[in-house]
Motif scaffolding. Structure first.
Motif, PDB file in Angstrom:
ATOM      1  N   SER A 117       1.511  -1.653   5.607  1.00  0.00           N
ATOM      2  CA  SER A 117       2.145  -2.141   4.384  1.00  0.00           C
ATOM      3  C   SER A 117       3.179  -1.138   3.888  1.00  0.00           C
ATOM      4  N   ILE A 118       4.113  -1.654   3.124  1.00  0.00           N
ATOM      5  CA  ILE A 118       5.114  -0.809   2.463  1.00  0.00           C
ATOM      6  C   ILE A 118       4.387   0.252   1.623  1.00  0.00           C
ATOM      7  N   HIS A 119       3.392  -0.224   0.888  1.00  0.00           N
ATOM      8  CA  HIS A 119       2.613   0.620  -0.025  1.00  0.00           C
ATOM      9  C   HIS A 119       1.988   1.817   0.695  1.00  0.00           C
ATOM     10  N   ASP A 120       1.464   1.574   1.911  1.00  0.00           N
ATOM     11  CA  ASP A 120       0.800   2.652   2.639  1.00  0.00           C
ATOM     12  C   ASP A 120       1.783   3.683   3.187  1.00  0.00           C
ATOM     13  N   ARG A 121       3.043   3.296   3.323  1.00  0.00           N
ATOM     14  CA  ARG A 121       4.009   4.252   3.854  1.00  0.00           C
ATOM     15  C   ARG A 121       5.024   4.687   2.800  1.00  0.00           C
ATOM     16  N   CYS A 122       4.795   4.259   1.564  1.00  0.00           N
ATOM     17  CA  CYS A 122       5.772   4.540   0.502  1.00  0.00           C
ATOM     18  C   CYS A 122       5.674   5.993   0.055  1.00  0.00           C
ATOM     19  N   TYR A 123       6.827   6.643  -0.098  1.00  0.00           N
ATOM     20  CA  TYR A 123       6.793   8.039  -0.532  1.00  0.00           C
ATOM     21  C   TYR A 123       6.410   8.157  -1.998  1.00  0.00           C
ATOM     22  N   ARG A 124       6.390   7.043  -2.759  1.00  0.00           N
ATOM     23  CA  ARG A 124       5.963   7.105  -4.161  1.00  0.00           C
ATOM     24  C   ARG A 124       4.453   6.912  -4.297  1.00  0.00           C
ATOM     25  N   ARG A 125       3.786   6.723  -3.180  1.00  0.00           N
ATOM     26  CA  ARG A 125       2.354   6.430  -3.208  1.00  0.00           C
ATOM     27  C   ARG A 125       1.522   7.488  -3.941  1.00  0.00           C
ATOM     28  N   PRO A 126       1.824   8.783  -3.785  1.00  0.00           N
ATOM     29  CA  PRO A 126       1.018   9.772  -4.531  1.00  0.00           C
ATOM     30  C   PRO A 126       1.030   9.507  -6.038  1.00  0.00           C
ATOM     31  N   PHE A 127       2.143   8.978  -6.553  1.00  0.00           N
ATOM     32  CA  PHE A 127       2.208   8.690  -7.988  1.00  0.00           C
ATOM     33  C   PHE A 127       1.312   7.504  -8.331  1.00  0.00           C
ATOM     34  N   TYR A 128       1.308   6.528  -7.445  1.00  0.00           N
ATOM     35  CA  TYR A 128       0.417   5.378  -7.658  1.00  0.00           C
ATOM     36  C   TYR A 128      -1.017   5.875  -7.756  1.00  0.00           C
ATOM     37  N   ASP A 129      -1.410   6.709  -6.811  1.00  0.00           N
ATOM     38  CA  ASP A 129      -2.795   7.175  -6.787  1.00  0.00           C
ATOM     39  C   ASP A 129      -3.143   8.045  -7.985  1.00  0.00           C
TER      40      ASP A 129
ATOM     41  N   TRP B  35       8.510   7.918 -10.330  1.00  0.00           N
ATOM     42  CA  TRP B  35       7.112   7.495 -10.249  1.00  0.00           C
ATOM     43  C   TRP B  35       7.006   6.092  -9.668  1.00  0.00           C
ATOM     44  N   CYS B  36       5.768   5.687  -9.435  1.00  0.00           N
ATOM     45  CA  CYS B  36       5.501   4.405  -8.785  1.00  0.00           C
ATOM     46  C   CYS B  36       6.032   3.214  -9.598  1.00  0.00           C
ATOM     47  N   LEU B  37       6.489   2.185  -8.886  1.00  0.00           N
ATOM     48  CA  LEU B  37       7.127   1.035  -9.531  1.00  0.00           C
ATOM     49  C   LEU B  37       6.198  -0.179  -9.638  1.00  0.00           C
ATOM     50  N   TYR B  38       4.906   0.033  -9.444  1.00  0.00           N
ATOM     51  CA  TYR B  38       3.955  -1.090  -9.466  1.00  0.00           C
ATOM     52  C   TYR B  38       4.088  -1.937 -10.727  1.00  0.00           C
ATOM     53  N   LYS B  39       4.132  -1.253 -11.868  1.00  0.00           N
ATOM     54  CA  LYS B  39       4.175  -1.987 -13.141  1.00  0.00           C
ATOM     55  C   LYS B  39       5.492  -2.725 -13.342  1.00  0.00           C
TER      56      LYS B  39
ATOM     57  N   GLY C  53       6.743  -4.465 -11.082  1.00  0.00           N
ATOM     58  CA  GLY C  53       6.685  -5.632 -10.204  1.00  0.00           C
ATOM     59  C   GLY C  53       6.766  -5.337  -8.719  1.00  0.00           C
ATOM     60  N   CYS C  54       6.645  -4.090  -8.313  1.00  0.00           N
ATOM     61  CA  CYS C  54       6.734  -3.774  -6.880  1.00  0.00           C
ATOM     62  C   CYS C  54       5.666  -4.538  -6.084  1.00  0.00           C
ATOM     63  N   LYS C  55       6.104  -5.264  -5.047  1.00  0.00           N
ATOM     64  CA  LYS C  55       5.172  -6.037  -4.236  1.00  0.00           C
ATOM     65  C   LYS C  55       4.787  -5.271  -2.956  1.00  0.00           C
ATOM     66  N   GLY C  56       5.101  -3.987  -2.944  1.00  0.00           N
ATOM     67  CA  GLY C  56       4.775  -3.161  -1.781  1.00  0.00           C
ATOM     68  C   GLY C  56       3.344  -3.291  -1.285  1.00  0.00           C
ATOM     69  N   PRO C  57       2.349  -3.363  -2.188  1.00  0.00           N
ATOM     70  CA  PRO C  57       0.978  -3.428  -1.707  1.00  0.00           C
ATOM     71  C   PRO C  57       0.656  -4.665  -0.861  1.00  0.00           C
ATOM     72  N   MET C  58       1.412  -5.746  -1.022  1.00  0.00           N
ATOM     73  CA  MET C  58       1.071  -6.918  -0.194  1.00  0.00           C
ATOM     74  C   MET C  58       2.148  -7.201   0.843  1.00  0.00           C
TER      75      MET C  58
ATOM     76  N   PRO D 192      14.942  -0.104  -0.813  1.00  0.00           N
ATOM     77  CA  PRO D 192      14.845  -0.525  -2.212  1.00  0.00           C
ATOM     78  C   PRO D 192      14.037   0.413  -3.105  1.00  0.00           C
ATOM     79  N   VAL D 193      12.824   0.749  -2.720  1.00  0.00           N
ATOM     80  CA  VAL D 193      12.000   1.583  -3.599  1.00  0.00           C
ATOM     81  C   VAL D 193      12.657   2.952  -3.817  1.00  0.00           C
ATOM     82  N   GLU D 194      13.322   3.450  -2.805  1.00  0.00           N
ATOM     83  CA  GLU D 194      14.002   4.744  -2.935  1.00  0.00           C
ATOM     84  C   GLU D 194      15.172   4.619  -3.912  1.00  0.00           C
TER      85      GLU D 194
HETATM   86  S1  SF4 Z   1       3.521   0.013  -5.656  1.00  0.00           S
HETATM   87 FE1  SF4 Z   1       5.571   0.070  -4.691  1.00  0.00          FE
HETATM   88  S2  SF4 Z   1       6.537   1.952  -5.499  1.00  0.00           S
HETATM   89 FE2  SF4 Z   1       4.339   2.103  -5.902  1.00  0.00          FE
HETATM   90  S3  SF4 Z   1       3.517   3.206  -4.155  1.00  0.00           S
HETATM   91 FE3  SF4 Z   1       3.277   1.044  -3.678  1.00  0.00          FE
HETATM   92  S4  SF4 Z   1       5.121   0.488  -2.553  1.00  0.00           S
HETATM   93 FE4  SF4 Z   1       5.555   2.464  -3.529  1.00  0.00          FE
END
Ligand code: SF4
Lengths: 363, 220
Positions: free
Chosen positions: A229-241, A258-262, A264-269, A286-288
């Motif tokens: 997944s995008i989420h698993d390879r995203c360099y912003r992942r440490p911020f998510y965690d 920081w992470c863009l989850y809030k 609307g980032c759909k990286g996790p799916m 995009p996330v970068e």
């Molecule tokens: S939610 Fe998006 S921005 Fe945040 S870590 Fe996952 S892929 Fe990266």
């Protein structure tokens, strides 16, 4: 037209040195997660490979996929491979049109019967064949006819792979992906809106090297590119965690990356190689660039809720449901209360008082 | 080709709507009914006040009763571990908070995911231990009804599927995310009509206990 020249000869003719060629082979190997020991084998196979005939059909699409591939920065791995396939029919790129173009397609099909690669971008309308035609031939007819003699089909872009934008609710044209029409040919789905250029050339290189298609995931996508997944390879992942999120596009969190989850980032799916292969000649993705992933390589991503809504938010109006439910619940509760009042009243009426005398009498 | 996604879209849309509607109607209806029934008039002279002791009891009953602990330590320990872990997983995981924020218009800060993950593991283990305890302890077995197994399952499934989804242990991902939502929807639908209602009625019961004792002037 596909000619008898091998890929090796063709590359040499274009001034590609042996060194450059081997570099390309190692890049391809690492791209496809093959061990470096495979490089000589890849080089030998590619050297001998005939330029494959490729027929490219564009149906209900926006040409974004072709743009993505043709504008990939040269000289990249993708342009190297791409320049040397024999693209015998691509009605957006070719000069000829109408009957002349169709004649070229038929000639290529005839000459390479059973051996050409068919690339499709765009979805196929089934509600009415007239919604999309080329030289008077409906998309579905052209697909069936061209697929019959193809060695394999590469469905480029989310429209060809899953239906994409044309299939988005309410799907006015009855759009379907290639896989719903052709069931007897190997199909590789290279999804994305648009897909990453390197992915399609990776598939081509794999086909040329091994004479077979790469390993596919459940959605028919090459594992090497869509396996994580995008989420698993995203360099912003440490911020998510850590629980550090951007709340708006211009707040402190957004500036700090920081992470863009809030947002609307759909990286996790979403399964795709953007986080590693990147875009625009490897400059970013995009996330970068500060925008959440839209999930464009997943089926039905247009219908999967607002692009700026967090992934966990349902597609329906939850607040409305809660308010309506609460009002209905209160109304029913009031009715129940009235009923219960009645029962209580009845019980009270039936209640006979017992005196000590009564009790003694009873004994 | 895209069935898991269709399934996910269904449970994220209509499915969630239906479950939420049943949940809200059911909970409001039942609470309304409980409150409207009220209590019989107490003709005895009040010997103390109701409000203070009622409120105090809501809080003090959070502390385990030493007597129960001595007799059934497992019930108490498992119960606490499970409830705390469940509350952390449900209320302090950022994706969940986003859902609450969307529903109620306000949110709160979440915890780092490794902490929530650990809480989820503890919750799952505690739930399994509770199941084992219920099945093996003769007293527990005797007082267990079909509803208890059902309620256990309805609570366990969202935890399990949530854990599997977070760690991407099922392929494809939309399938397990969809199953997680479906299990939550099952929980929501069962909630108002089963013992799960104790989430709300617990506080009412504690208040009544405290208030009644306060009225009589005794400690609760
Ligand atoms: S939610 Fe998006 S921005 Fe945040 S870590 Fe996952 S892929 Fe990266």
């Amino acid at each position: 037209m596909a000619n008898s020249k091998t890929l090796g000869e063709s590359l040499r003719r274009h001034g590609v040195t042996r060194r450059g060629f081997l570099k390309f082979c190692s890049a391809t190997a690492s791209l496809m997660a093959l061990p470096p020991t495979m490089v000589p084998a890849i080089a030998a196979a590619l050297e001998r490979a005939k330029r494959p005939s490729v027929i490219w059909l564009s149906f209900q699409e926006c040409t974004g996929c072709t743009e993505s591939l043709t504008r990939s920065h040269a000289p990249t791995v993708e342009s190297l491979i791409f320049d040397h396939v024999s693209l015998d029919y691509h009605h957006t790129l070719q000069v000829a049109s109408g009957e002349a173009a169709e004649a070229a397609r038929e000639a290529a099909m005839h000459e390479n019967q059973g051996g050409y690669l068919l690339v499709v971008d765009g979805s196929i309308p089934l509600a009415d064949p007239g919604y999309s035609t080329i030289a008077g031939i409906s998309n579905v007819d052209m697909l069936r006819e061209t697929a019959a003699g193809a060695a394999a089909i590469i469905a480029v872009g989310t429209c060809a792979a899953f239906g994409g934008l044309p299939k988005a609710d309410p799907n006015p044209t009855g759009a379907v992906p290639v896989s719903e029409i052709i069931r007897d040919k190997p199909i590789v789905n290279v999804s994305g809106c648009p897909p990453i250029p390197v992915v399609i050339t990776g598939v081509l290189a794999h086909f040329l090297t091994f004479g077979a298609l790469p390993e596919l995931d459940r959605y028919g996508r090459p594992m090497v590119f869509y396996g994580q997944s995008i989420h698993d390879r995203c360099y912003r992942r440490p911020f998510y965690d850590k629980g550090l999120f951007a709340e708006t596009f211009d707040d402190e969190g957004a500036r700090k990356g920081w992470c863009l989850y809030k947002m609307g980032c759909k990286g996790p799916m979403t399964y795709n190689a953007c986080a590693t292969a990147k875009w625009n000649n490897g400059t970013g993705w995009p996330v970068e660039a500060g925008h959440g992933c839209l999930g464009c390589s997943e089926p039905d991503f247009w219908d999967a809720g607002g692009f700026y809504n967090a992934l966990s938010i349902p597609t329906s109006d939850v607040t409305g449901t809660v308010v309506t439910g609460a009002v209905a619940g209160a109304a029913l509760g009031a009715a129940a209360a009235l009923l219960n009042r009645g029962t209580q009243g009845e019980a009270r009426e039936k209640h006979a008082t017992v005196t000590v005398d009564d009790l003694e009498k009873g004994v | 080709m895209s069935e898991p996604m269709d399934f996910l879209l269904l449970v994220r849309g209509t499915g969630f709507d239906v479950a939420l509607t049943i949940f809200v109607i059911g909970v409001v209806l039942r609470l309304f009914e409980i409150f409207s029934l009220g209590r019989g008039v107490n003709l005895a002279e009040p010997r103390g006040r109701e409000f203070g002791p009622g409120m105090r009891t809501i809080l003090t009953r959070n502390v385990p009763d030493p007597h129960t602990f001595r007799r059934q330590p497992l019930t108490v320990v498992i119960g606490y571990l499970f409830h705390i872990g469940l509350l952390i997983s449900l209320l302090l995981f950022v994706p969940h908070i986003e859902l609450f924020k969307e529903t109620f218009g306000f949110g709160w800060p979440g915890l780092a995911t490794p902490i929530v993950d650990a809480a989820a593991v503890i919750t799952i283990i505690a739930l399994l231990a509770a199941l084992w305890h219920r099945a093996s302890n003769p007293v527990m077995r005797r007082i267990t009804r079909a509803e208890d197994w059902l309620v256990w399952l309805a609570t366990f499934l969202p935890m399990l599927t949530g854990y599997l989804a977070y760690h991407r242990m099922v392929d494809p991902y939309p399938l397990i995310l969809g199953l997680h939502l479906l299990s939550v929807e099952l929980l929501l639908v069962l909630f108002p009509f089963t013992k799960l209602m104790h989430t709300f009625t617990l506080f009412i019961a504690r208040w009544y206990n405290g208030a009644m004792n306060g009225y009589r002037g005794v400690q609760s």
